[in-house]
Design an enzyme around this catalytic site. Structure first.
Site, PDB file in Angstrom:
ATOM      1  CE  LYS A 108      69.174  86.941 -45.380  1.00 53.61           C
ATOM      2  NZ  LYS A 108      68.989  85.676 -46.132  1.00 53.61           N
TER       3      LYS A 108
HETATM    4  C1  LIG Z   1      68.414  85.520 -47.379  1.00 52.67           C
HETATM    5  C2  LIG Z   1      68.566  84.198 -48.048  1.00 52.67           C
HETATM    6  C3  LIG Z   1      68.327  84.032 -49.432  1.00 52.67           C
HETATM    7  C4  LIG Z   1      67.822  85.155 -50.313  1.00 52.67           C
HETATM    8  O1  LIG Z   1      68.794  86.133 -50.566  1.00 52.67           O
HETATM    9  P1  LIG Z   1      68.389  87.573 -51.134  1.00 52.67           P
HETATM   10  O2  LIG Z   1      69.606  88.385 -51.071  1.00 52.67           O
HETATM   11  O3  LIG Z   1      67.297  88.074 -50.219  1.00 52.67           O
HETATM   12  O4  LIG Z   1      67.886  87.365 -52.528  1.00 52.67           O
HETATM   13  C5  LIG Z   1      68.547  82.788 -49.983  1.00 52.67           C
HETATM   14  N1  LIG Z   1      68.954  81.740 -49.222  1.00 52.67           N
HETATM   15  C6  LIG Z   1      69.169  81.863 -47.904  1.00 52.67           C
HETATM   16  C7  LIG Z   1      69.589  80.665 -47.134  1.00 52.67           C
HETATM   17  C8  LIG Z   1      69.009  83.088 -47.264  1.00 52.67           C
HETATM   18  O5  LIG Z   1      69.222  83.193 -45.936  1.00 52.67           O
END
Ligand SMILES: *Cc1c(COP(=O)(O)O)cnc(C)c1O
Length: 457
Positions: A108
């Site tokens: 993120k």
């Molecule tokens: C947010 C997240 C995901 C999922 O990603 P999306 O874009 O919501 O599909 C997967 N792995 C981790 C570690 C995350 O923080």
């Protein structure tokens, strides 16, 4: 670039307005009026250089090109690896794209480090401020806080459930020493935190007075920033047909891969990995999206039943008819089921998407196997991606799994799988000893609103 809502009843906006709005006023998500093509000659220098070129058509004139290039440079200067999202080989045609090199160790950061800086710039030009409020069960809160901690026009209040996040996750939020950052422990569950945030947005006078804003995963700018690493990885692999496996929750990450493909990157398949919360995997198997209850797993950032970013793909599947999309989603909300036609499925889904699900015991087994076979220590989310990649590999086509979090964010699961506890990287080695700054509040809307008022600058 102009943007339209997936539900067809909101005014068209430019990039800066879409950035600040997040959700469209008709409840839909913003998408560009058309998908640009990648330029024939992409720069082959740094990630930052590629990023500015890939995102330029989406940003348009809303941020001057030289300013945008500077924001991109600043955003990715906070990453530990020079390549920003380094690609590592596990075996022949088996690759990992490491998206955990940002300050909070989760993918993120790739979007939120840039989004925070774009917010601050656009607000500065307009002489406005916002108060970002959000609820977190872990990863999103710390990445959002880190993305805005140096912003002078943004305050942020993140609610997390008291006693229910891991020490690492909590400390990443509570040890940030910036006057605009406020991590609040609510005496309740994650759902209580989410309900409090929703209630604050639904209180129109409060929302307007506080200039509330959000940076959740439906924000177009987050998806946009994520398209870059798909282009980057494909370029690193020689711009030949390449598949990606993506551990998926809200569908934002894998949608960015679909967009990169739509813009012309030679992406073959996109494999969606789920844990026991497998609504997407069931959809790809049956053409029906049927809601179920969420169960907690070892990969909490994928413990989601309704994947909000799927709406953007649905809009495409409906030939960009916002009315039809809105109706389908309305029905899904009332009866918990959404079906798509065979021809839609054959045209949009079957040629591109694959899916697979793994429960917690399979996840632990994969972490152990990858460790023995390659020495690579992966977190439970990435393990789901690796498992899905293995199921859907084709000979001669590189398969890239997106590594979405550093193993040290989920030390208990990794220790259970491998027998040893992963260490935090050097910049966070003393995290657990750092002093915390946090507030505990009752699960009470009035108390939380009074707190938000008291810290707004
Ligand atoms: C947010 C997240 C995901 C999922 O990603 P999306 O874009 O919501 O599909 C997967 N792995 C981790 C570690 C995350 O923080």
């Amino acid at each position: 670039m102009r943007y339209v809502s997936t539900r067809g009843r909101a005014p068209e906006l430019g990039f800066a307005d879409v950035l600040l709005a997040g959700l469209a006023p008709d409840g839909g998500l913003y998408v560009p009026v058309d998908w640009p093509s990648l330029p024939e000659h992409l720069p082959s220098g740094s990630y930052q250089e590629l990023a500015t070129v890939v995102m330029a058509p989406f940003v348009g004139d809303d941020i001057p090109a030289d300013v945008f290039a500077r924001l991109v440079d600043e955003a990715y200067a906070s990453f530990r690896h020079e390549a920003v999202t380094p690609l590592r080989q596990l075996a022949a045609d088996d690759w990992l794209l490491d998206l955990s090199q940002g300050p909070t160790l989760a993918f993120k950061d790739v979007a939120l480090q840039l989004v925070g800086r774009m917010f601050d710039y656009v607000l500065g030009v307009r002489n406005e401020r916002v108060m970002i409020v959000g609820a977190t069960s872990g990863d999103t809160g710390s990445a959002a806080i880190d993305g805005v901690k140096s912003c002078s026009n943004v305050d942020i209040v993140i609610l997390y459930p008291h006693g229910r996040t891991s020490d690492v996750q909590r400390k990443q939020m509570t040890t940030v020493d910036s006057p605009n950052v406020h991590a609040v422990a609510v005496e309740g569950t994650f759902d209580d935190c989410q309900d409090l945030v929703k209630a604050m947005f639904n209180d129109a006078p409060f929302r307007d007075r506080m200039r509330l804003s959000a940076v959740n995963s439906i924000n177009w700018a987050r998806v946009m920033a994520q398209t870059v690493y798909y282009v980057y990885a494909t370029q690193q692999l020689g711009w030949r047909p390449t598949s990606f496996s993506v551990p998926t929750g809200n569908f934002g990450n894998v949608l960015a891969g679909w967009i990169a493909r739509r813009m012309g990157a030679p992406i073959r398949s996109l494999v969606v990995g789920s844990n026991q919360n497998d609504i997407l995997t069931r959809f790809f198997e049956t053409r029906s999206m049927v809601a179920d209850t969420v169960v907690p797993t070892l990969s909490p950032s994928m413990d989601i039943q309704v994947s909000s970013n799927f709406e953007r793909l649905l809009f495409e599947m409906n030939n960009r008819d916002g009315g039809v999309t809105a109706e389908q989603l309305q029905r899904f909300r009332s009866v918990g089921r959404l079906d798509v036609e065979t021809d839609q499925f054959e045209r949009w889904i079957a040629p591109v998407f694959r899916a697979a699900r793994f429960d917690d015991s399979e996840t632990l087994r994969i972490i152990g196997e990858v460790r023995s076979a390659t020495g690579e220590i992966i977190d439970p989310h990435t393990a789901v991606g690796i498992g899905a990649a293995r199921l859907h590999r084709s000979p001669g086509i590189p398969m890239v799994t997106t590594l979405t979090a550093h193993a040290a964010k989920f030390p208990d699961a990794v220790e259970q799988a491998t027998g040893s506890r992963p260490a935090l990287p050097p910049h966070l080695a003393d995290l657990l000893e750092r002093p915390e700054r946090t507030q505990t509040l009752p699960n009470d809307l009035g108390a939380v609103q009074r707190f938000v008022e008291s810290v707004a600058r």
